[in-house]
Design a protein around this motif. Structure first.
Motif, PDB file in Angstrom:
ATOM      1  N   LYS A  45      -6.203 -15.097  -3.951  1.00 22.99           N
ATOM      2  CA  LYS A  45      -6.897 -14.017  -4.653  1.00 22.99           C
ATOM      3  C   LYS A  45      -5.899 -12.965  -5.138  1.00 22.99           C
ATOM      4  CE  LYS A  45     -11.198 -14.662  -2.078  1.00 22.99           C
ATOM      5  NZ  LYS A  45     -12.162 -14.068  -1.124  1.00 22.99           N
ATOM      6  N   PRO A  46      -6.291 -12.178  -6.173  1.00 22.38           N
ATOM      7  CA  PRO A  46      -5.376 -11.177  -6.752  1.00 22.38           C
ATOM      8  C   PRO A  46      -4.744 -10.233  -5.744  1.00 22.38           C
ATOM      9  CG  PRO A  46      -7.308 -11.427  -8.139  1.00 22.38           C
ATOM     10  CD  PRO A  46      -7.572 -12.243  -6.914  1.00 22.38           C
ATOM     11  N   LYS A  47      -5.494  -9.791  -4.740  1.00 21.07           N
ATOM     12  CA  LYS A  47      -4.935  -8.876  -3.727  1.00 21.07           C
ATOM     13  C   LYS A  47      -3.786  -9.541  -2.980  1.00 21.07           C
ATOM     14  CE  LYS A  47      -5.029  -5.415  -0.599  1.00 21.07           C
ATOM     15  NZ  LYS A  47      -4.028  -5.875   0.362  1.00 21.07           N
ATOM     16  N   ILE A  48      -3.940 -10.807  -2.628  1.00 21.44           N
ATOM     17  CA  ILE A  48      -2.890 -11.540  -1.913  1.00 21.44           C
ATOM     18  C   ILE A  48      -1.696 -11.778  -2.835  1.00 21.44           C
ATOM     19  CG2 ILE A  48      -2.320 -13.758  -0.837  1.00 21.44           C
ATOM     20  CD1 ILE A  48      -5.155 -13.796   0.288  1.00 21.44           C
ATOM     21  N   VAL A  49      -1.956 -12.104  -4.101  1.00 28.94           N
ATOM     22  CA  VAL A  49      -0.881 -12.280  -5.079  1.00 28.94           C
ATOM     23  C   VAL A  49      -0.050 -11.002  -5.169  1.00 28.94           C
ATOM     24  CG1 VAL A  49      -0.328 -12.604  -7.518  1.00 28.94           C
ATOM     25  CG2 VAL A  49      -2.078 -14.036  -6.437  1.00 28.94           C
ATOM     26  N   ASP A  50      -0.728  -9.858  -5.224  1.00 32.10           N
ATOM     27  CA  ASP A  50      -0.037  -8.570  -5.314  1.00 32.10           C
ATOM     28  C   ASP A  50       0.780  -8.297  -4.049  1.00 32.10           C
ATOM     29  OD1 ASP A  50       0.465  -6.048  -6.701  1.00 32.10           O
ATOM     30  OD2 ASP A  50      -0.729  -5.136  -5.092  1.00 32.10           O
ATOM     31  N   ASP A  51       0.199  -8.585  -2.886  1.00 35.72           N
ATOM     32  CA  ASP A  51       0.902  -8.358  -1.609  1.00 35.72           C
ATOM     33  C   ASP A  51       2.139  -9.255  -1.505  1.00 35.72           C
ATOM     34  OD1 ASP A  51      -0.980  -6.492  -0.891  1.00 35.72           O
ATOM     35  OD2 ASP A  51      -2.108  -7.837   0.439  1.00 35.72           O
ATOM     36  N   LEU A  52       1.990 -10.503  -1.897  1.00 34.04           N
ATOM     37  CA  LEU A  52       3.115 -11.443  -1.834  1.00 34.04           C
ATOM     38  C   LEU A  52       4.234 -11.030  -2.788  1.00 34.04           C
ATOM     39  CD1 LEU A  52       1.285 -14.892  -1.639  1.00 34.04           C
ATOM     40  CD2 LEU A  52       2.715 -13.879   0.144  1.00 34.04           C
ATOM     41  N   THR A  53       3.862 -10.621  -3.992  1.00 32.64           N
ATOM     42  CA  THR A  53       4.862 -10.210  -4.986  1.00 32.64           C
ATOM     43  C   THR A  53       5.678  -9.026  -4.470  1.00 32.64           C
ATOM     44  OG1 THR A  53       3.431 -10.970  -6.785  1.00 32.64           O
ATOM     45  CG2 THR A  53       5.218  -9.474  -7.366  1.00 32.64           C
ATOM     46  N   LYS A  54       5.004  -8.061  -3.862  1.00 33.63           N
ATOM     47  CA  LYS A  54       5.709  -6.902  -3.286  1.00 33.63           C
ATOM     48  C   LYS A  54       6.628  -7.328  -2.146  1.00 33.63           C
ATOM     49  CE  LYS A  54       2.137  -3.506  -4.448  1.00 33.63           C
ATOM     50  NZ  LYS A  54       1.050  -2.644  -3.913  1.00 33.63           N
ATOM     51  N   LEU A  55       6.144  -8.253  -1.322  1.00 34.81           N
ATOM     52  CA  LEU A  55       6.952  -8.747  -0.203  1.00 34.81           C
ATOM     53  C   LEU A  55       8.189  -9.480  -0.703  1.00 34.81           C
ATOM     54  CD1 LEU A  55       7.156  -9.054   2.875  1.00 34.81           C
ATOM     55  CD2 LEU A  55       5.720 -11.101   2.700  1.00 34.81           C
ATOM     56  N   TYR A  56       8.034 -10.326  -1.707  1.00 36.09           N
ATOM     57  CA  TYR A  56       9.174 -11.067  -2.260  1.00 36.09           C
ATOM     58  C   TYR A  56      10.248 -10.119  -2.793  1.00 36.09           C
ATOM     59  CZ  TYR A  56       6.144 -15.253  -2.305  1.00 36.09           C
ATOM     60  OH  TYR A  56       5.320 -16.300  -1.961  1.00 36.09           O
ATOM     61  N   ARG A  57       9.825  -9.016  -3.364  1.00 31.91           N
ATOM     62  CA  ARG A  57      10.770  -8.087  -3.995  1.00 31.91           C
ATOM     63  C   ARG A  57      11.600  -7.298  -2.999  1.00 31.91           C
ATOM     64  NH1 ARG A  57       6.577  -5.912  -8.700  1.00 31.91           N
ATOM     65  NH2 ARG A  57       6.812  -7.725 -10.103  1.00 31.91           N
ATOM     66  N   THR A  58      11.262  -7.408  -1.722  1.00 30.92           N
ATOM     67  CA  THR A  58      12.035  -6.682  -0.705  1.00 30.92           C
ATOM     68  C   THR A  58      13.364  -7.371  -0.381  1.00 30.92           C
ATOM     69  OG1 THR A  58      10.954  -7.817   1.153  1.00 30.92           O
ATOM     70  CG2 THR A  58       9.923  -5.782   0.330  1.00 30.92           C
ATOM     71  N   VAL A  59      13.559  -8.583  -0.877  1.00 28.61           N
ATOM     72  CA  VAL A  59      14.799  -9.305  -0.608  1.00 28.61           C
ATOM     73  C   VAL A  59      15.199 -10.086  -1.857  1.00 28.61           C
ATOM     74  CG1 VAL A  59      13.627 -11.352   0.314  1.00 28.61           C
ATOM     75  CG2 VAL A  59      15.966 -10.862   1.029  1.00 28.61           C
TER      76      VAL A  59
END
Length: 330
Positions: A45-59
């Motif tokens: 779902k879009p909320k999870i997509v957004d959370d994952l994208t933010k997490l990926y950008r931390t590294v």
């Protein structure tokens, strides 16, 4: 890096209803694809997509050294072993053992400008990439890797590891007992699976096959590997310590005598293994031809406890001395 892998894998594990391992493959592929989260049939779902994208950008794995990436993937596999109850033959080669095997081969190839390596039981690629990194770091060589495994999940993880480390590795999903789709190489390094190979009709051309019943797969893979080595090439294998004490040992030793040079057998410390029957050894074989020869002094021994730093370093020094004054002496 591991925290990002682990957290995002757990999120996808829940969102997709997959195993932890499959969720890791998905999340790593997302990261390789410029941190783009794949969505199919509105999942995740879009909320999870957004959370994952933010997490990926931390590294940013592009800015990390190879060994840090490799170790992070190794930690993922340790977690997956517990979460998914992965079978023993799919578990990773411990770093300490990978380091020793890499240390042995760097001495052998220190004067080469390029080295090609095959692992016929590549699994997640942990051992292959660890040795390739050691060769790169120690010799600054051009190193080309080939890995074979019949498990699609293992091949997927090996591919992720090679891509993230920017290593030149060609991976093939196939049964390694069949004809291999690779060229002849300088070196074979492998943590061999142990047990019986179930398809007897595929072993008819092997000198190491059992006279009756199923053959040992590790015997077959040793023979197969040496067939894909260039003249004077080396095979460095992780094998059971009791490999010469089984009912099939006679046939294996006969093949050694006829076809290759047995140059060394180094038992690893018993403390590394759950029980004495599970103890492993590093087997060093050399293909005939070129400037190869049978060493006068076969390297036989057992590593002291890794906790005894002085004794361990002394034993490693003995291996170096043997390589320089016996194995590689012209």
């Amino acid at each position: 890096m591991f925290q990002v892998f682990d957290q995002s894998s757990k999120v996808l594990n829940q969102a997709l209803g997959t195993s932890y391992l499959d969720a890791f493959i998905e999340t790593a592929d997302n990261m390789i694809d410029n941190n783009t989260v794949r969505v199919e049939d509105r999942v995740p779902k879009p909320k999870i997509v957004d959370d994952l994208t933010k997490l990926y950008r931390t590294v940013d794995y592009h800015k990390m050294d190879n060994e840090s990436i490799r170790r992070a993937i190794q930690m993922v596999m340790i977690r997956a072993t517990k979460e998914d109850k992965i079978q023993a033959n799919h578990q990773i080669t411990p770093d300490t053992i990978a380091y020793i095997m890499g240390y042995i081969v760097t001495r052998i190839y220190e004067h080469e400008s390029s080295v090609s390596i095959l692992d016929p039981a590549v699994g997640t690629g942990n051992l292959l990439t660890a040795v390739m990194n050691q060769l790169h770091d120690s010799l600054h060589d051009t190193v080309k890797g080939y890995g074979i495994d019949n498990d699609d999940s293992m091949i997927s993880i090996a591919s992720i590891s090679a891509k993230m480390q920017n290593l030149d590795v060609e991976l093939i999903q196939q049964d390694s007992i069949e004809h291999l789709l690779v060229p002849k190489v300088n070196l074979v390094v492998s943590d061999l699976p142990v047990g019986y190979y179930p398809i007897d009709e595929k072993t008819t051309g092997y000198a190491t096959r059992a006279q009756a019943g199923h053959s040992y797969v590790h015997h077959l893979l040793i023979e197969q590997s040496m067939n894909y080595l260039k003249p004077a090439g080396f095979g460095v294998f992780l094998v059971p310590s009791n490999i010469f004490q089984t009912s099939e040992a006679k046939g294996l030793l006969k093949w050694f005598q006829d076809s290759v040079y047995l140059q060394g057998v180094l038992n690893l410390p018993k403390e590394l293994f759950a029980n004495e029957n599970a103890q492993k050894a590093i087997l060093i074989l050399q293909n005939r031809g070129g400037d190869s020869h049978q060493v006068q002094k076969v390297m036989l021994g057992e590593f002291p406890s890794f906790k005894d730093t002085d004794a361990f370093q002394k034993f490693m020094a003995e291996i170096v001395d043997w390589e320089e004054n016996d194995l590689l002496k012209k």
